[in-house]
Scaffold this motif. Structure first.
Motif, PDB file in Angstrom:
ATOM      1  N   PRO A  60       0.825  -1.210   0.000  1.00 19.66           N
ATOM      2  CA  PRO A  60       0.000   0.000   0.000  1.00 19.66           C
ATOM      3  C   PRO A  60       0.859   1.259   0.000  1.00 19.66           C
ATOM      4  O   PRO A  60       1.773   1.395   0.801  1.00 19.66           O
ATOM      5  N   GLY A  61       0.579   2.146  -0.945  1.00 17.53           N
ATOM      6  CA  GLY A  61       1.355   3.372  -1.057  1.00 17.53           C
ATOM      7  C   GLY A  61       2.487   3.291  -2.062  1.00 17.53           C
ATOM      8  O   GLY A  61       2.966   4.314  -2.550  1.00 17.53           O
ATOM      9  N   GLY A  62       2.907   2.053  -2.392  1.00 15.28           N
ATOM     10  CA  GLY A  62       3.931   1.864  -3.426  1.00 15.28           C
ATOM     11  C   GLY A  62       5.348   1.850  -2.892  1.00 15.28           C
ATOM     12  O   GLY A  62       5.785   2.792  -2.218  1.00 15.28           O
ATOM     13  N   GLY A  63       6.085   0.767  -3.185  1.00 16.42           N
ATOM     14  CA  GLY A  63       7.461   0.654  -2.728  1.00 16.42           C
ATOM     15  C   GLY A  63       8.397   1.674  -3.344  1.00 16.42           C
ATOM     16  O   GLY A  63       9.300   2.191  -2.681  1.00 16.42           O
ATOM     17  N   LEU A  64       8.182   2.000  -4.626  1.00 15.97           N
ATOM     18  CA  LEU A  64       9.046   2.986  -5.273  1.00 15.97           C
ATOM     19  C   LEU A  64       8.842   4.370  -4.680  1.00 15.97           C
ATOM     20  O   LEU A  64       9.788   5.152  -4.547  1.00 15.97           O
ATOM     21  N   VAL A  65       7.597   4.667  -4.296  1.00 16.25           N
ATOM     22  CA  VAL A  65       7.312   5.945  -3.620  1.00 16.25           C
ATOM     23  C   VAL A  65       8.050   5.993  -2.295  1.00 16.25           C
ATOM     24  O   VAL A  65       8.677   7.000  -1.941  1.00 16.25           O
ATOM     25  N   PHE A  92      14.972  -0.862 -13.212  1.00 18.46           N
ATOM     26  CA  PHE A  92      15.615   0.376 -13.638  1.00 18.46           C
ATOM     27  C   PHE A  92      15.246   1.538 -12.725  1.00 18.46           C
ATOM     28  O   PHE A  92      16.105   2.320 -12.314  1.00 18.46           O
ATOM     29  N   ARG A  93      13.960   1.651 -12.422  1.00 25.59           N
ATOM     30  CA  ARG A  93      13.514   2.784 -11.609  1.00 25.59           C
ATOM     31  C   ARG A  93      14.076   2.715 -10.200  1.00 25.59           C
ATOM     32  O   ARG A  93      14.505   3.741  -9.649  1.00 25.59           O
ATOM     33  N   ALA A  94      14.094   1.523  -9.608  1.00 30.42           N
ATOM     34  CA  ALA A  94      14.639   1.374  -8.259  1.00 30.42           C
ATOM     35  C   ALA A  94      16.114   1.742  -8.213  1.00 30.42           C
ATOM     36  O   ALA A  94      16.570   2.466  -7.310  1.00 30.42           O
ATOM     37  N   LEU A  95      16.880   1.295  -9.207  1.00 33.35           N
ATOM     38  CA  LEU A  95      18.306   1.617  -9.255  1.00 33.35           C
ATOM     39  C   LEU A  95      18.518   3.105  -9.536  1.00 33.35           C
ATOM     40  O   LEU A  95      19.413   3.745  -8.985  1.00 33.35           O
ATOM     41  N   GLU A  96      17.679   3.650 -10.397  1.00 33.75           N
ATOM     42  CA  GLU A  96      17.771   5.071 -10.735  1.00 33.75           C
ATOM     43  C   GLU A  96      17.502   5.929  -9.500  1.00 33.75           C
ATOM     44  O   GLU A  96      18.145   6.968  -9.297  1.00 33.75           O
ATOM     45  N   LEU A  97      16.570   5.491  -8.659  1.00 28.99           N
ATOM     46  CA  LEU A  97      16.234   6.241  -7.451  1.00 28.99           C
ATOM     47  C   LEU A  97      17.294   6.118  -6.371  1.00 28.99           C
ATOM     48  O   LEU A  97      17.316   6.908  -5.430  1.00 28.99           O
ATOM     49  N   GLY A  98      18.162   5.103  -6.487  1.00 27.48           N
ATOM     50  CA  GLY A  98      19.253   4.989  -5.526  1.00 27.48           C
ATOM     51  C   GLY A  98      19.288   3.728  -4.698  1.00 27.48           C
ATOM     52  O   GLY A  98      20.054   3.637  -3.740  1.00 27.48           O
ATOM     53  N   ALA A  99      18.475   2.715  -5.051  1.00 28.89           N
ATOM     54  CA  ALA A  99      18.548   1.443  -4.331  1.00 28.89           C
ATOM     55  C   ALA A  99      19.935   0.840  -4.498  1.00 28.89           C
ATOM     56  O   ALA A  99      20.520   0.885  -5.577  1.00 28.89           O
ATOM     57  N   LYS A 100      20.475   0.290  -3.414  1.00 25.99           N
ATOM     58  CA  LYS A 100      21.810  -0.312  -3.465  1.00 25.99           C
ATOM     59  C   LYS A 100      21.764  -1.778  -3.877  1.00 25.99           C
ATOM     60  O   LYS A 100      22.792  -2.367  -4.184  1.00 25.99           O
ATOM     61  N   GLY A 101      20.556  -2.359  -3.866  1.00 23.42           N
ATOM     62  CA  GLY A 101      20.437  -3.754  -4.259  1.00 23.42           C
ATOM     63  C   GLY A 101      19.037  -4.054  -4.747  1.00 23.42           C
ATOM     64  O   GLY A 101      18.074  -3.380  -4.363  1.00 23.42           O
ATOM     65  N   TYR A 102      18.918  -5.060  -5.611  1.00 25.96           N
ATOM     66  CA  TYR A 102      17.621  -5.497  -6.129  1.00 25.96           C
ATOM     67  C   TYR A 102      17.659  -7.013  -6.143  1.00 25.96           C
ATOM     68  O   TYR A 102      18.382  -7.620  -6.935  1.00 25.96           O
ATOM     69  N   GLY A 142      19.474   0.441 -26.241  1.00 25.79           N
ATOM     70  CA  GLY A 142      20.255   1.658 -26.035  1.00 25.79           C
ATOM     71  C   GLY A 142      19.895   2.405 -24.779  1.00 25.79           C
ATOM     72  O   GLY A 142      20.339   3.523 -24.570  1.00 25.79           O
ATOM     73  N   ILE A 143      19.061   1.802 -23.909  1.00 27.29           N
ATOM     74  CA  ILE A 143      18.683   2.469 -22.667  1.00 27.29           C
ATOM     75  C   ILE A 143      19.909   2.629 -21.791  1.00 27.29           C
ATOM     76  O   ILE A 143      20.708   1.727 -21.646  1.00 27.29           O
ATOM     77  N   ALA A 144      20.041   3.793 -21.196  1.00 28.58           N
ATOM     78  CA  ALA A 144      21.204   4.046 -20.338  1.00 28.58           C
ATOM     79  C   ALA A 144      20.762   4.705 -19.051  1.00 28.58           C
ATOM     80  O   ALA A 144      21.332   5.679 -18.605  1.00 28.58           O
ATOM     81  N   GLN A 145      19.712   4.144 -18.423  1.00 32.67           N
ATOM     82  CA  GLN A 145      19.167   4.765 -17.234  1.00 32.67           C
ATOM     83  C   GLN A 145      19.906   4.399 -15.963  1.00 32.67           C
ATOM     84  O   GLN A 145      19.758   5.057 -14.955  1.00 32.67           O
TER      85      GLN A 145
END
Length: 219
Positions: A60-65, A92-102, A142-145
């Motif tokens: 609820p509320g979203g993990g990425l949020v 990609f979004r989690a790593l882009e936001l700064g997660a250190k691991g997935y 070619g994504i480089a996110q």
């Protein structure tokens, strides 16, 4: 030396409690709190100041949020995403936001503890299966996110064997697949990868491969 403090956020009580119990059995890890929503993740992270937040994405509320808000409040917080979602966009979004691991759910308790230790030691982690798929997607779209660290000039320090192995990593091969392709033991490939990442100042095999691609040598 005191145990590292872990905050677990997952909206499945049985899974969360089992995870807390497993990690609590590790002498160097201590679960300092548990939550089930994005709001609880943000509130508990601010109140408890854990060394690491273990965060599910589907809640609820979203993990990425939650991830974005936790790191906005304290960019030094280590966040590891542990989730059933293996969607490329989520990774990609989690790593882009700064997660250190997935890490994909289903990982063993001891393996997870080792991953958390490596992140707490300053490394980053993406499971080999996810990393391989991301690299294939990078190669075709070619994504480089995903940001890669500086260090392209260090490529010249690699031996011919290390360069060969890194080329195979950049094509999405796992250590086991590389070992088969170059007729070597998987342990030998792991040792090569450790030296490669040290030379390139890369925190993970994914970052090492991205350095190669950024230098134009990943084809």
């Amino acid at each position: 030396m005191s145990a590292s403090r872990i905050l677990i956020i997952d909206d499945h009580p049985i899974y969360r409690e089992g995870l807390a119990r497993s990690l609590g059995e590790q002498p160097d890890l201590a679960v300092c709190g548990e939550g089930a929503t994005a709001e609880e993740a943000v509130t508990l992270s601010a109140a408890l100041r854990p060394d690491l937040v273990l965060l599910d994405l589907s809640m609820p509320g979203g993990g990425l949020v939650a991830l974005e808000r936790i790191l906005a409040a304290n960019s030094e917080t280590d966040v590891v995403v542990l989730t059933a979602s293996e969607e490329d966009d989520d990774v990609f979004r989690a790593l882009e936001l700064g997660a250190k691991g997935y890490v994909a759910k289903g990982v063993g308790a001891n393996d997870l503890a080792s991953i958390l230790r490596s992140v707490l030691d300053g490394e980053s982690y993406v499971s080999p299966q996810l990393a391989a798929r991301l690299l294939r997607r990078l190669g075709t779209s070619g994504i480089a996110q995903v940001p890669s660290p500086a260090g392209g000039e260090a490529l010249s320090s690699l031996t011919k064997r290390e360069e060969q192995i890194l080329q195979l990593v950049a094509k999405g091969n796992s250590n086991k697949e590389i070992a088969r392709l170059v007729d070597a033991q998987e342990k030998t490939i792991k040792n090569h990868m450790t030296r490669i990442m040290q030379k390139l100042n890369a925190r993970s095999r994914l970052e090492a491969a991205l350095i190669l691609r950024d230098a134009g040598d990943g084809t």
